[in-house]
Enzyme design. Structure first.
Site, PDB file in Angstrom:
ATOM      1  N   ILE A  92       0.999  -1.030  -0.341  1.00  0.00           N
ATOM      2  CA  ILE A  92      -0.306   0.299  -0.107  1.00  0.00           C
ATOM      3  C   ILE A  92       0.884   1.933   0.045  1.00  0.00           C
ATOM      4  CG2 ILE A  92      -1.566   1.168   1.698  1.00  0.00           C
ATOM      5  CD1 ILE A  92      -2.204  -1.771   2.386  1.00  0.00           C
ATOM      6  N   ASN A 107      -3.397   1.703 -10.818  1.00  0.00           N
ATOM      7  CA  ASN A 107      -3.097   0.041 -10.275  1.00  0.00           C
ATOM      8  C   ASN A 107      -3.961  -0.496 -11.029  1.00  0.00           C
ATOM      9  OD1 ASN A 107      -2.424  -1.559  -8.411  1.00  0.00           O
ATOM     10  ND2 ASN A 107      -4.554  -1.337  -7.440  1.00  0.00           N
ATOM     11  N   THR A 108      -3.454  -1.759 -11.592  1.00  0.00           N
ATOM     12  CA  THR A 108      -4.566  -2.531 -11.324  1.00  0.00           C
ATOM     13  C   THR A 108      -4.516  -4.080 -10.641  1.00  0.00           C
ATOM     14  OG1 THR A 108      -4.759  -3.936 -13.496  1.00  0.00           O
ATOM     15  CG2 THR A 108      -2.885  -3.759 -12.254  1.00  0.00           C
ATOM     16  N   HIS A 109      -6.038  -4.003 -11.035  1.00  0.00           N
ATOM     17  CA  HIS A 109      -6.529  -5.070  -9.724  1.00  0.00           C
ATOM     18  C   HIS A 109      -7.050  -6.474  -9.647  1.00  0.00           C
ATOM     19  CE1 HIS A 109      -7.529  -6.223  -5.470  1.00  0.00           C
ATOM     20  NE2 HIS A 109      -8.955  -7.173  -5.787  1.00  0.00           N
ATOM     21  N   GLY A 143      -7.383   5.431   0.074  1.00  0.00           N
ATOM     22  CA  GLY A 143      -7.383   4.090   0.208  1.00  0.00           C
ATOM     23  C   GLY A 143      -7.195   2.779  -0.558  1.00  0.00           C
TER      24      GLY A 143
HETATM   25  C1  GAR Z   1      -1.774  -8.751 -11.732  1.00  0.00           C
HETATM   26  O1  GAR Z   1      -3.304  -9.954 -11.670  1.00  0.00           O
HETATM   27  C2  GAR Z   1      -2.480  -7.734 -11.058  1.00  0.00           C
HETATM   28  O2  GAR Z   1      -3.639  -7.459 -10.079  1.00  0.00           O
HETATM   29  C3  GAR Z   1      -2.110  -8.010  -9.453  1.00  0.00           C
HETATM   30  O3  GAR Z   1      -0.842  -9.350  -8.993  1.00  0.00           O
HETATM   31  C4  GAR Z   1      -0.932  -9.429 -10.664  1.00  0.00           C
HETATM   32  C5  GAR Z   1       0.369  -9.219 -11.197  1.00  0.00           C
HETATM   33  O4  GAR Z   1       0.765  -9.951 -12.030  1.00  0.00           O
HETATM   34  N1  GAR Z   1      -1.945  -7.408  -8.183  1.00  0.00           N
HETATM   35  C6  GAR Z   1      -3.102  -7.592  -7.098  1.00  0.00           C
HETATM   36  O5  GAR Z   1      -3.390  -8.497  -6.467  1.00  0.00           O
HETATM   37  C7  GAR Z   1      -3.123  -5.812  -5.978  1.00  0.00           C
HETATM   38  N2  GAR Z   1      -3.346  -6.098  -4.726  1.00  0.00           N
HETATM   39  P1  GAR Z   1       2.413  -9.953 -12.849  1.00  0.00           P
HETATM   40  O6  GAR Z   1       2.972 -10.277 -11.928  1.00  0.00           O
HETATM   41  O7  GAR Z   1       2.351 -11.236 -13.984  1.00  0.00           O
HETATM   42  O8  GAR Z   1       2.056  -8.305 -14.028  1.00  0.00           O
END
Ligand code: GAR
Length: 200
Positions: A92, A107-109, A143
């Site tokens: 965070i 951010n991507t989630h 957040g």
């Molecule tokens: C992705 O799916 C991303 O959304 C997630 O980690 C993975 C990273 O994959 N992030 C989270 O869970 C953040 N809370 P990568 O290292 O292969 O790009």
């Protein structure tokens, strides 16, 4: 081209998608640096493979969270980013970081926010028993996964999925969504009104 600093903690397949997209000179952004909170993040090797400079700012090297946050923000700022992209960055960001790059952190989630925020979006969605989940690209506020949503895509859960199989299908969709969204932001910016974001 817009300057991206990408933060990773792990494999960096989303980073790789951005690096690949940016090899096309018509792509409106370039990755100018990649940072990690752990020295063994594979994403750092992907960056090195693309001749992109890297930096590591480990929490254990700092007295407290605030000091780590400031050091990370300094390391990012040194590369003069237009956008900071968290691509599998599993920590965070403190308020000081968010304020310093306000409105310019993406951010991507791996879930359809506001459902299943946090570190285990895929596992939590499966445990809940949802039949559809997906991924969310959003602006980062102070957040945890609460910032205004830029883009989402859905992925169906299959009866025989386990966490890795579902996460892999989500990531296939997620990489494309992240690249498209970053391209749109880099080319046009965005306007935030309350929770609503518009990319002109
Ligand atoms: C992705 O799916 C991303 O959304 C997630 O980690 C993975 C990273 O994959 N992030 C989270 O869970 C953040 N809370 P990568 O290292 O292969 O790009």
């Amino acid at each position: 081209r817009a300057r991206l600093v990408v933060l990773v903690s792990g494999s960096g397949s989303n980073l790789q998608a951005l690096l690949d997209a940016a090899t096309d000179p018509r792509f409106p952004a370039e990755v100018v640096a990649v940072g990690a909170d752990v020295p063994d993040a594979y994403g750092l090797e992907r960056a090195a493979g693309a001749d992109v400079p890297t930096f590591v700012v480990e929490p254990s090297a700092y007295a407290d969270r605030a000091a780590w946050t400031d050091a990370l923000a300094d390391a990012v700022a040194a590369h003069e980013p237009d956008w900071v992209v968290c691509a599998g960055f599993m920590r965070i960001l403190g308020a000081a970081f968010v304020q310093r790059f306000a409105g310019r952190i993406v951010n991507t989630h791996p879930a359809l926010l506001p459902s299943f925020p946090g570190a285990h979006g895929v596992r939590d969605a499966m445990a809940y028993g949802v039949k559809v989940t997906g991924c969310t690209v959003h602006l980062v506020d102070e957040g945890v996964d609460t910032g205004p949503i830029l883009a989402q895509a859905s992925v169906a859960v299959r009866a025989d999925d386990d966490e890795p199989s579902l996460h892999e299908r989500i990531k296939t969709v997620e990489r494309e969504l992240l690249v498209e969204t970053v391209a749109a932001l880099a080319a046009h910016g965005c306007t935030v009104t309350g929770r609503k974001v518009t990319i002109p």
